[in-house]
Design a protein around this motif. Structure first.
Motif, PDB file in Angstrom:
ATOM      1  N   HIS A  57     -18.405 -10.529   0.322  1.00 42.81           N
ATOM      2  CA  HIS A  57     -19.389 -10.083   1.315  1.00 42.81           C
ATOM      3  C   HIS A  57     -19.212  -8.620   1.703  1.00 42.81           C
ATOM      4  N   PHE A  58     -18.023  -8.064   1.494  1.00 48.54           N
ATOM      5  CA  PHE A  58     -17.801  -6.665   1.863  1.00 48.54           C
ATOM      6  C   PHE A  58     -18.506  -5.684   0.924  1.00 48.54           C
ATOM      7  N   GLN A  59     -18.932  -6.129  -0.253  1.00 47.64           N
ATOM      8  CA  GLN A  59     -19.668  -5.238  -1.164  1.00 47.64           C
ATOM      9  C   GLN A  59     -20.994  -4.804  -0.549  1.00 47.64           C
ATOM     10  N   GLY A  60     -21.608  -5.671   0.231  1.00 47.77           N
ATOM     11  CA  GLY A  60     -22.904  -5.338   0.803  1.00 47.77           C
ATOM     12  C   GLY A  60     -22.933  -5.282   2.313  1.00 47.77           C
ATOM     13  N   HIS A  61     -21.820  -5.578   2.978  1.00 48.34           N
ATOM     14  CA  HIS A  61     -21.798  -5.652   4.456  1.00 48.34           C
ATOM     15  C   HIS A  61     -20.614  -4.877   4.996  1.00 48.34           C
ATOM     16  N   PHE A  62     -20.568  -3.699   5.041  1.00 49.98           N
ATOM     17  CA  PHE A  62     -21.510  -2.667   4.645  1.00 49.98           C
ATOM     18  C   PHE A  62     -20.788  -1.704   3.724  1.00 49.98           C
ATOM     19  N   PRO A  63     -21.432  -1.201   2.667  1.00 47.15           N
ATOM     20  CA  PRO A  63     -20.767  -0.254   1.763  1.00 47.15           C
ATOM     21  C   PRO A  63     -20.219   0.951   2.538  1.00 47.15           C
ATOM     22  N   GLU A  65     -18.263   0.915   5.017  1.00 45.19           N
ATOM     23  CA  GLU A  65     -17.862   0.486   6.368  1.00 45.19           C
ATOM     24  C   GLU A  65     -17.831  -1.037   6.406  1.00 45.19           C
ATOM     25  N   PRO A  66     -16.855  -1.661   5.713  1.00 50.43           N
ATOM     26  CA  PRO A  66     -16.848  -3.125   5.604  1.00 50.43           C
ATOM     27  C   PRO A  66     -16.596  -3.818   6.944  1.00 50.43           C
ATOM     28  N   ILE A  67     -17.504  -4.734   7.278  1.00 46.74           N
ATOM     29  CA  ILE A  67     -17.401  -5.531   8.502  1.00 46.74           C
ATOM     30  C   ILE A  67     -17.666  -6.985   8.119  1.00 46.74           C
ATOM     31  N   VAL A 112     -12.519  -6.412  10.370  1.00 47.94           N
ATOM     32  CA  VAL A 112     -12.510  -5.579   9.175  1.00 47.94           C
ATOM     33  C   VAL A 112     -11.348  -5.956   8.254  1.00 47.94           C
ATOM     34  N   PRO A 113     -11.411  -5.520   6.986  1.00 51.70           N
ATOM     35  CA  PRO A 113     -10.300  -5.802   6.073  1.00 51.70           C
ATOM     36  C   PRO A 113      -8.965  -5.330   6.660  1.00 51.70           C
TER      37      PRO A 113
END
Length: 163
Positions: A57-63, A65-67, A112-113
Protein backbone atom coordinates in the motif's frame (compact mmCIF):
# COMPACT_ATOMS: atom_id res chain seq x y z
CA UNK A 1 -28.67 -11.90 26.81
CA UNK A 2 -25.57 -9.69 27.00
CA UNK A 3 -22.49 -11.07 28.68
CA UNK A 4 -21.04 -8.51 31.07
CA UNK A 5 -17.32 -7.92 30.85
CA UNK A 6 -15.36 -8.84 33.96
CA UNK A 7 -11.65 -8.92 34.67
CA UNK A 8 -9.84 -12.04 35.83
CA UNK A 9 -6.52 -12.53 37.57
CA UNK A 10 -5.28 -15.17 35.08
CA UNK A 11 -1.77 -14.90 33.69
CA UNK A 12 -1.79 -12.96 30.43
CA UNK A 13 -0.88 -14.89 27.29
CA UNK A 14 0.57 -14.15 23.85
CA UNK A 15 0.24 -15.42 20.29
CA UNK A 16 2.97 -15.36 17.67
CA UNK A 17 2.44 -15.07 13.91
CA UNK A 18 2.10 -18.85 13.48
CA UNK A 19 -0.73 -19.02 16.02
CA UNK A 20 -2.44 -15.97 14.50
CA UNK A 21 -2.39 -17.70 11.12
CA UNK A 22 -4.07 -20.73 12.72
CA UNK A 23 -6.81 -18.47 14.10
CA UNK A 24 -7.48 -16.16 11.15
CA UNK A 25 -7.84 -16.97 7.44
CA UNK A 26 -6.08 -13.71 6.47
CA UNK A 27 -2.73 -13.91 4.66
CA UNK A 28 -0.20 -11.41 3.35
CA UNK A 29 -0.70 -8.71 2.24
CA UNK A 30 -3.93 -8.42 4.27
CA UNK A 31 -2.75 -10.01 7.52
CA UNK A 32 -2.07 -6.88 9.58
CA UNK A 33 -1.06 -8.34 12.96
CA UNK A 34 2.42 -9.76 13.59
CA UNK A 35 1.88 -10.87 17.19
CA UNK A 36 -0.57 -10.46 20.05
CA UNK A 37 0.48 -9.92 23.65
CA UNK A 38 -1.26 -9.43 26.99
CA UNK A 39 -4.15 -11.67 25.96
CA UNK A 40 -6.80 -11.94 28.68
CA UNK A 41 -9.21 -14.49 27.20
CA UNK A 42 -11.47 -12.66 24.76
CA UNK A 43 -11.61 -9.64 27.08
CA UNK A 44 -8.51 -7.69 26.02
CA UNK A 45 -5.18 -7.86 24.24
CA UNK A 46 -2.54 -5.84 22.43
CA UNK A 47 -1.85 -6.64 18.78
CA UNK A 48 1.53 -5.64 17.36
CA UNK A 49 2.11 -4.53 13.76
CA UNK A 50 5.66 -3.76 12.64
CA UNK A 51 5.08 -1.22 9.87
CA UNK A 52 7.61 -1.71 7.08
CA UNK A 53 8.30 0.30 3.93
CA UNK A 54 8.01 -2.73 1.62
CA UNK A 55 4.25 -3.17 2.23
CA UNK A 56 2.34 -2.84 -1.06
CA UNK A 57 0.00 0.00 0.00
CA UNK A 58 2.94 2.37 0.46
CA UNK A 59 3.61 2.38 -3.31
CA UNK A 60 0.51 4.49 -3.84
CA UNK A 61 -0.28 5.92 -0.38
CA UNK A 62 1.62 8.20 -0.87
CA UNK A 63 4.67 8.17 -3.18
CA UNK A 64 7.47 10.04 -1.40
CA UNK A 65 5.42 10.34 1.81
CA UNK A 66 4.29 6.83 2.85
CA UNK A 67 1.37 6.81 5.29
CA UNK A 68 -0.50 3.69 6.40
CA UNK A 69 -4.12 3.93 5.22
CA UNK A 70 -6.55 4.44 8.08
CA UNK A 71 -8.80 1.67 6.82
CA UNK A 72 -5.89 -0.78 7.29
CA UNK A 73 -5.35 0.45 10.85
CA UNK A 74 -9.03 -0.29 11.61
CA UNK A 75 -8.67 -3.69 9.88
CA UNK A 76 -5.69 -4.49 12.13
CA UNK A 77 -7.76 -3.59 15.19
CA UNK A 78 -10.54 -5.86 13.97
CA UNK A 79 -8.11 -8.71 13.24
CA UNK A 80 -6.68 -8.46 16.76
CA UNK A 81 -10.20 -8.48 18.24
CA UNK A 82 -11.27 -11.38 16.02
CA UNK A 83 -8.18 -13.41 16.79
CA UNK A 84 -8.70 -13.30 20.56
CA UNK A 85 -12.41 -14.01 20.15
CA UNK A 86 -11.68 -17.04 17.97
CA UNK A 87 -8.83 -18.14 20.26
CA UNK A 88 -11.28 -18.13 23.16
CA UNK A 89 -13.53 -20.56 21.22
CA UNK A 90 -10.63 -23.09 21.09
CA UNK A 91 -11.30 -24.20 17.50
CA UNK A 92 -9.01 -26.51 15.53
CA UNK A 93 -9.09 -24.39 12.32
CA UNK A 94 -9.33 -20.71 11.34
CA UNK A 95 -12.72 -19.07 11.62
CA UNK A 96 -14.22 -16.18 9.75
CA UNK A 97 -14.97 -12.84 11.34
CA UNK A 98 -17.66 -10.68 9.71
CA UNK A 99 -17.66 -6.91 10.34
CA UNK A 100 -21.06 -5.67 11.46
CA UNK A 101 -20.35 -2.11 12.56
CA UNK A 102 -17.43 0.29 12.80
CA UNK A 103 -18.22 3.28 15.00
CA UNK A 104 -16.54 6.35 16.48
CA UNK A 105 -13.47 6.12 14.24
CA UNK A 106 -10.87 8.86 14.74
CA UNK A 107 -7.39 9.21 13.30
CA UNK A 108 -5.03 11.36 15.32
CA UNK A 109 -1.55 10.97 13.79
CA UNK A 110 -0.10 9.33 10.67
CA UNK A 111 1.41 5.85 10.94
CA UNK A 112 4.56 5.52 8.84
CA UNK A 113 7.18 2.88 7.98
CA UNK A 114 9.38 2.13 10.97
CA UNK A 115 6.54 2.55 13.47
CA UNK A 116 5.51 -0.23 15.82
CA UNK A 117 1.73 0.03 15.86
CA UNK A 118 -0.05 -1.39 18.89
CA UNK A 119 -3.73 -2.32 18.63
CA UNK A 120 -5.16 -2.16 22.17
CA UNK A 121 -8.52 -3.95 22.16
CA UNK A 122 -11.02 -4.35 24.98
CA UNK A 123 -14.33 -6.24 24.91
CA UNK A 124 -17.28 -3.92 25.52
CA UNK A 125 -20.06 -6.50 25.22
CA UNK A 126 -20.80 -9.93 23.85
CA UNK A 127 -24.09 -11.46 22.78
CA UNK A 128 -23.66 -15.03 21.53
CA UNK A 129 -21.14 -14.99 18.68
CA UNK A 130 -21.34 -11.20 18.29
CA UNK A 131 -18.63 -9.19 20.03
CA UNK A 132 -18.04 -5.45 20.28
CA UNK A 133 -14.57 -4.10 21.04
CA UNK A 134 -13.18 -0.71 21.96
CA UNK A 135 -9.91 -0.30 20.05
CA UNK A 136 -7.04 2.15 20.28
CA UNK A 137 -4.01 2.40 18.00
CA UNK A 138 -0.84 3.52 19.75
CA UNK A 139 2.64 4.31 18.41
CA UNK A 140 5.42 5.23 20.82
CA UNK A 141 2.96 5.79 23.67
CA UNK A 142 0.80 8.20 21.62
CA UNK A 143 -2.74 7.52 20.45
CA UNK A 144 -2.87 7.47 16.64
CA UNK A 145 -6.36 6.05 16.07
CA UNK A 146 -9.46 4.75 17.83
CA UNK A 147 -12.61 2.89 16.88
CA UNK A 148 -15.33 0.58 18.13
CA UNK A 149 -15.70 -2.55 16.04
CA UNK A 150 -18.47 -5.12 16.19
CA UNK A 151 -18.27 -8.45 14.43
CA UNK A 152 -19.77 -11.89 14.30
CA UNK A 153 -17.45 -14.86 14.83
CA UNK A 154 -18.24 -17.72 12.46
CA UNK A 155 -16.54 -21.01 13.33
CA UNK A 156 -17.93 -22.70 10.20
CA UNK A 157 -16.12 -22.36 6.87
CA UNK A 158 -17.55 -21.17 3.55
CA UNK A 159 -18.10 -24.72 2.26
CA UNK A 160 -20.37 -25.57 5.17
CA UNK A 161 -22.43 -22.42 4.41
CA UNK A 162 -23.15 -23.67 0.89
CA UNK A 163 -20.81 -21.28 -0.99
Amino acid sequence: MTKQVTTHDNALEKADLHEIMKLLPHRYPLLLVDSIINIDGNRSAVGIKNVTFNEPHFQGHFPGEPIMPGVLIVEGMAQTSGAIGIRDLKLDKPALVFFMTIDNVKFRKPVVPGDILEYHVKLIKQRGSICKYECTGIVGGEKVAEAEVQAMLSPSDAKSRGK
